[in-house]
Scaffold this motif. Structure first.
Motif, mmCIF file in Angstrom:
data_model
loop_
_atom_site.group_PDB
_atom_site.id
_atom_site.type_symbol
_atom_site.label_atom_id
_atom_site.label_comp_id
_atom_site.label_asym_id
_atom_site.label_seq_id
_atom_site.Cartn_x
_atom_site.Cartn_y
_atom_site.Cartn_z
ATOM 1 N N ARG A 110 0.810 -1.217 0.000
ATOM 2 C CA ARG A 110 0.000 0.000 0.000
ATOM 3 C C ARG A 110 0.845 1.270 0.000
ATOM 4 N N LEU A 114 -3.182 3.096 -2.306
ATOM 5 C CA LEU A 114 -3.951 2.586 -1.170
ATOM 6 C C LEU A 114 -4.961 1.545 -1.624
ATOM 7 N N ALA A 115 -5.619 1.835 -2.751
ATOM 8 C CA ALA A 115 -6.615 0.901 -3.295
ATOM 9 C C ALA A 115 -6.773 1.154 -4.784
ATOM 10 N N THR A 116 -6.778 0.099 -5.575
ATOM 11 C CA THR A 116 -7.029 0.188 -7.014
ATOM 12 C C THR A 116 -8.011 -0.914 -7.388
ATOM 13 N N THR A 117 -8.495 -0.865 -8.607
ATOM 14 C CA THR A 117 -9.376 -1.946 -9.069
ATOM 15 C C THR A 117 -8.629 -3.275 -9.062
ATOM 16 N N SER A 119 -6.233 -4.279 -6.867
ATOM 17 C CA SER A 119 -6.156 -4.830 -5.509
ATOM 18 C C SER A 119 -7.538 -5.206 -4.972
ATOM 19 N N GLU A 120 -8.585 -4.495 -5.447
ATOM 20 C CA GLU A 120 -9.933 -4.786 -4.943
ATOM 21 C C GLU A 120 -10.507 -6.054 -5.542
ATOM 22 N N ASP A 243 -6.593 6.451 -3.923
ATOM 23 C CA ASP A 243 -7.721 5.533 -3.775
ATOM 24 C C ASP A 243 -8.579 5.666 -5.022
ATOM 25 N N TRP A 244 -8.815 4.568 -5.701
ATOM 26 C CA TRP A 244 -9.449 4.659 -7.018
ATOM 27 C C TRP A 244 -10.863 5.203 -6.956
#
Length: 523
Positions: A110, A114-117, A119-120, A243-244
């Motif tokens: 991270r 922090l967050a992408t499609t 990683s999600e 964050d996406w």
């Protein structure tokens, strides 16, 4: 006498044109965010197989996990912990150790995102192609929008379709941030891509049709800098948010502001006259004259005067036009075929370079800023050529230079990363200059009666190019130089086609197909 003379009489490039051009250009700050969003929304964080719950390895660092699973930590893991691999002088035969797929999913670093499609929805390893599929689906939407909204704006007007496109992009773009699944997100991105086409194509036409002939080059080039600034703004927003979902909302929410003030725009008077709405066109011209400080023209400019200026165009407009008319006559056919090649190759090379920033080994945020900054000198170079050498020479030169740089990069060793990155930036700069030129050039080549249909038709090939560009990168598994050969070869071919286009420097905009054919015969 024609519409260009009327524009000069109501103030030329006056206060109205300044406000009009600025307001239409502002959304360009976020068009770059839409086209290049996948670099950050679907960035691939460093990752490794998540460890089974029954192993007490939760306190190991990524470095230690990598030592335990050399060359396998991204997509495979060892069935049992291999403690001996942590030993500095381990002589274990790694090839004989039993491995398995990442049955428990992945652990993502991270520090960069922090967050992408990715990683999600775990779009890595066997699902990695789905990451690039998002961009392909989005470009498919842009292609569909070019076809649909190009024809609709010739029928219902530039202003109406542009206003709708702002609203569509705002609603669907923000909705995509709420996507519960990969499929839902792809659907929203496709529909957002359609709206992006509506904004870009109608914005270009609405600007061009209210600008005097001599101001078009300067205005067309300077307003393209909004897109350049937008690339740098995207890097800043992505670095700030990381964050996406938040990034998706931030780049789409301003569309509601653009929608709110777009009602101020005046519909193209050219289009109104050619669609038998002369009274509305007259009101628009009176409004422009008043804002430009030419109130005396309100009484002088009557329907009779308007019709006398545009009688020839009105006679031609009594016929209805379709995409077939772009190829029906000799002059239009030559223009359309050449523009198809130019639009395809420009987009093909541009997105081939711009949509794979993580391969350069530099921070993706810094790389985005560098790729944006290189547009400034490139577009100033294009402005100088457009003003003094003309459109045709500028278009061909930008394509040939981009091809030359792409070919040159083939001979630079892979360990000379700085030189390779520098050449890639230069190549991207010239393809960007080519984009600036072709947007202006296309608007000047097609006549008013079918301009938007033409813009939609040829820009369709740009979307095909942007969809095909990522797929070509796969060819490096066959031969590392092959993608560059394909990108450069396409640019050379398009440069040759550009040489056959008619020059439009300081030439009034054509209003009818007959105008185009006459100019081609004179040439």
């Amino acid at each position: 006498m024609g519409f260009a003379d009327l524009l000069d009489e109501v103030g030329g490039f006056g206060r109205y044109q300044w406000i009009h051009v600025t307001l239409i250009s502002l959304p360009g700050l976020l068009m770059a965010s839409q086209n290049l969003l996948n670099n950050f929304v679907s960035g691939i964080p460093a990752h490794h197989c998540r460890l089974p719950a029954n192993h007490s390895l939760y306190n190991l660092s990524l470095y230690q996990v990598t030592r335990l699973t050399p060359r396998l930590h991204r997509c495979r893991r060892y069935v049992e912990p291999q403690w001996q691999l942590l030993a500095a002088n381990s002589s274990a035969n790694v090839s004989q150790l039993q491995t398995e797929d990442c049955a428990d999913g992945w652990t993502f670093d991270r520090s960069e995102f922090l967050a992408t499609t990715v990683s999600e929805w775990d779009l890595v390893c066997s699902l990695r192609p789905l990451k690039q599929m998002i961009q392909t689906i989005y470009m498919g939407g842009v292609l569909t929008g070019a076809i649909i909204y190009g024809g609709l704006s010739d029928r219902f007007g530039r202003r109406s379709v542009l206003i709708w496109s702002y609203l569509q992009l705002g609603v669907l773009g923000c909705s995509s941030a709420l996507s519960p699944s990969y499929s839902t997100y792809c659907i929203f991105r496709f529909l957002s891509g359609m709206a992006v086409s509506g904004v870009i194509l109608n914005g270009v036409s609405l600007k061009v049709e209210w600008i005097p002939t001599k101001a078009r080059t300067l205005v067309g080039t300077l307003t393209s800098f909004f897109f350049t600034f937008g690339q740098m703004i995207l890097a800043g927003l992505a670095y700030w948010l990381r964050d996406w979902r938040k990034l998706q909302v931030v780049v789409c929410a301003p569309q509601f502001l653009f929608f709110a003030y777009s009602w101020w725009y005046s519909e193209s008077a050219r289009w109104l006259v050619l669609n038998r709405r002369s009274e509305d066109a007259l009101k628009s011209l009176h409004r422009v004259a008043r804002i430009n400080g030419k109130p005396e023209m309100i009484d002088k400019l009557t329907l009779e005067v308007l019709h006398s200026h545009m009688n020839k165009e009105m006679e031609s407009s009594r016929s209805s036009f379709t995409a077939y008319d772009l190829l029906r006559t000799r002059g239009m056919r030559r223009i359309s075929i050449c523009l198809i090649a130019v639009w395809f190759s420009t987009s093909f090379a541009y997105y081939g370079l711009a949509m794979d920033l993580q391969k350069f080994g530099v921070s993706i945020y810094l790389m985005q800023i560098i790729f944006g900054a290189v547009d400034f000198p490139a577009k100033l170079f294009a402005l100088g050529m457009l003003s003094y050498l003309g459109r045709r020479v500028s278009q061909a030169t930008c394509l040939f230079l981009s091809a030359l740089i792409i070919f040159a990069n083939i001979f630079v060793p892979t360990d000379m990363q700085t030189i390779r990155t520098t050449l890639a930036c230069l190549g991207k700069g010239f393809t960007s200059a080519s984009f600036t030129t072709v947007y202006l050039y296309t608007g000047e080549l097609y006549p008013t009666v079918i301009r938007q249909t033409g813009m939609g038709f040829v820009s369709t090939m740009a979307r095909v190019g942007s969809m095909a560009a990522p797929a070509v990168l796969i060819l490096d598994e066959v031969l590392p130089a092959l993608p560059s050969i394909v990108y450069g070869g396409a640019a050379v071919l398009a440069g040759c086609f550009a040489c056959f286009l008619p020059e439009t420097l300081n030439v009034p905009l054509p209003d009818t197909i007959e105008d185009v054919e006459e100019k081609c015969e004179e040439r």
